[in-house]
Structure formats: C-alpha cells, structure tokens
Design an enzyme around this catalytic site. Structure first.
Site, PDB file in Angstrom:
ATOM      1  N   GLY A  58       0.825  -1.198   0.000  1.00 34.57           N
ATOM      2  CA  GLY A  58       0.000   0.000   0.000  1.00 34.57           C
ATOM      3  C   GLY A  58       0.856   1.243   0.000  1.00 34.57           C
ATOM      4  N   GLN A  63       2.920   9.908   1.295  1.00 31.88           N
ATOM      5  CA  GLN A  63       4.194   9.216   1.168  1.00 31.88           C
ATOM      6  C   GLN A  63       4.940   9.566  -0.115  1.00 31.88           C
ATOM      7  OE1 GLN A  63       2.389   5.211   2.336  1.00 31.88           O
ATOM      8  NE2 GLN A  63       4.525   5.035   3.015  1.00 31.88           N
ATOM      9  N   CYS A 100       6.821  -0.235   6.973  1.00 32.37           N
ATOM     10  CA  CYS A 100       6.366   0.924   6.203  1.00 32.37           C
ATOM     11  C   CYS A 100       7.437   1.304   5.181  1.00 32.37           C
ATOM     12  CB  CYS A 100       6.108   2.094   7.159  1.00 32.37           C
ATOM     13  SG  CYS A 100       5.528   3.598   6.362  1.00 32.37           S
ATOM     14  N   LEU A 101       6.986   1.607   3.982  1.00 28.03           N
ATOM     15  CA  LEU A 101       7.920   2.015   2.926  1.00 28.03           C
ATOM     16  C   LEU A 101       8.633   3.320   3.269  1.00 28.03           C
ATOM     17  CD1 LEU A 101       5.715   1.120  -0.167  1.00 28.03           C
ATOM     18  CD2 LEU A 101       7.731  -0.118   0.680  1.00 28.03           C
ATOM     19  N   HIS A 142      -3.381   1.080   8.122  1.00 28.56           N
ATOM     20  CA  HIS A 142      -2.060   1.689   7.961  1.00 28.56           C
ATOM     21  C   HIS A 142      -2.119   2.880   7.001  1.00 28.56           C
ATOM     22  CE1 HIS A 142       2.458   1.320   7.772  1.00 28.56           C
ATOM     23  NE2 HIS A 142       2.233   1.982   6.647  1.00 28.56           N
ATOM     24  N   GLU A 143      -2.742   2.664   5.831  1.00 27.70           N
ATOM     25  CA  GLU A 143      -2.796   3.736   4.830  1.00 27.70           C
ATOM     26  C   GLU A 143      -3.692   4.888   5.281  1.00 27.70           C
ATOM     27  OE1 GLU A 143      -0.468   3.631   2.760  1.00 27.70           O
ATOM     28  OE2 GLU A 143      -0.058   1.508   3.078  1.00 27.70           O
ATOM     29  N   HIS A 146      -1.796   7.133   7.473  1.00 32.01           N
ATOM     30  CA  HIS A 146      -0.928   8.052   6.714  1.00 32.01           C
ATOM     31  C   HIS A 146      -1.689   9.309   6.292  1.00 32.01           C
ATOM     32  CE1 HIS A 146       2.991   6.243   6.242  1.00 32.01           C
ATOM     33  NE2 HIS A 146       2.466   5.082   5.841  1.00 32.01           N
TER      34      HIS A 146
END
Length: 185
Positions: A58, A63, A100-101, A142-143, A146
């Site tokens: 995701g 991000q 997380c990216l 999670h997204e 963000h």
C-alpha cells in the site's frame, strides 16, 4: 478499438520517490479531495505504479509528498484505489508485524483492529465500500493513518520495539519467515 474491446488511452505512469521518516510532509494531514479529474487520476496512477515497484502492498499520497486523502492498496492482484476513505466500523484486535515504505529496514509488532469496514470514493467520485481483515484490514488501517499524518511507530511504547531487518536477512523473527515481513506501505 481492437478485437472488439474499447482501448482507453492512459498516460505513462511514473514511479515517484517515497518520502522517508524525518520529512515533515509525512506528518501532514491530507486534504479532502473534491475534484476527480486529471490531477487525481495521475496521482492514483503514480501511487499504483510506485507501490508495484516497491516491496510493499500500500501507499498513501503523503508518502509521495502529496497532502491529499488518497491511497492505493494492491494485495494478491486486487487493486484498491481509495479517495477520502474513512473507517465506519471495526471489530476485534490483531497483533502482527508491520513495516512501512517510509521507514525502510524496520518492522514492529503493532496491534490493530482485526476487521475494518471502510467507505470511500473511487477515482471518479463514486461511493465504494470495502471490508478487510488480515493483511487487507491491516493495510487499510495503515494507509488511512498516513492520511492523518500518523505512522505505525506512533503505536509503539518505545523506538526500542523496532526490529531491524536487512535485504539479505533470512533469519526468522519469532518464528515468522523473513518473507512475511513485507512493509505495508
């Protein structure tokens, strides 16, 4: 048209740089999307292309430096493009590894809701609903975090709870193989 199917022109998508921890844009709250035109379509396409070229499932607009309420989740070949998403119901608790990216090289155990129900809009503004548990449920939470400037590390008691993982790390973390530690987004 070819072979009886309508061909739709789509401009080339681009892989965008992912904003990393420490960049203040990662903590901005996303603005509500009210225009469903070219800018949003290109943003969703870029998010999709970027997450598909990253080791995650995701990616949220903040991000890639865009403070808008849009994200994508791509799990098992099922792509979800969500605009102005919000959780309307949740149930149970689930504790699992999460990464997380925007915080590469680390994972941690995070407790999230076991199942969530989300209402959002698609790329043309139509209302959509999605329910998710397991990896999809975790990715949705999670997204959406963000989009509010929140990161999974905000759930930790201490940064000492982070577990370092390397690209060549084939060891198991508490019985889970390294391949199970894919960052969420």
């Amino acid at each position: 048209m070819t072979d009886g199917r309508l061909s739709v022109y789509s401009p080339a998508m681009s892989v965008r740089p992912i904003v990393l921890l420490g960049d203040p844009r990662l903590r901005l709250k996303g603005e509500t999307v009210d225009s469903f035109g070219k800018y949003l379509h290109e943003l969703l396409d870029d998010l999709t292309h970027t997450v598909r070229h990253a080791p995650g499932v995701g990616l949220a607009a903040p991000q890639i430096g865009e403070a808008v309420r849009a994200c994508v989740i791509d799990i098992g070949g099922q792509l979800h493009q969500l605009v102005n998403p919000r959780i309307v119901r949740s149930d149970g608790d689930d504790r699992d590894l999460e990464g997380c990216l925007s915080i590469p090289g680390y994972v941690a155990y995070v407790t999230r809701r076991e199942k969530v129900w989300v209402v959002a809009q698609n790329r043309v503004g139509k209302k959509i609903k999605i329910a998710g548990s397991g990896l999809l449920g975790r990715a949705l939470q999670h997204e959406l975090d963000h989009l509010d400037g929140k990161l999974y590390i905000d759930y930790l008691d201490s940064m000492d709870d982070l577990i370092a993982v390397g690209d060549d790390d084939e060891e198991e973390v508490e019985g889970r193989p390294a391949t199970a530690r894919t960052p969420v987004g």
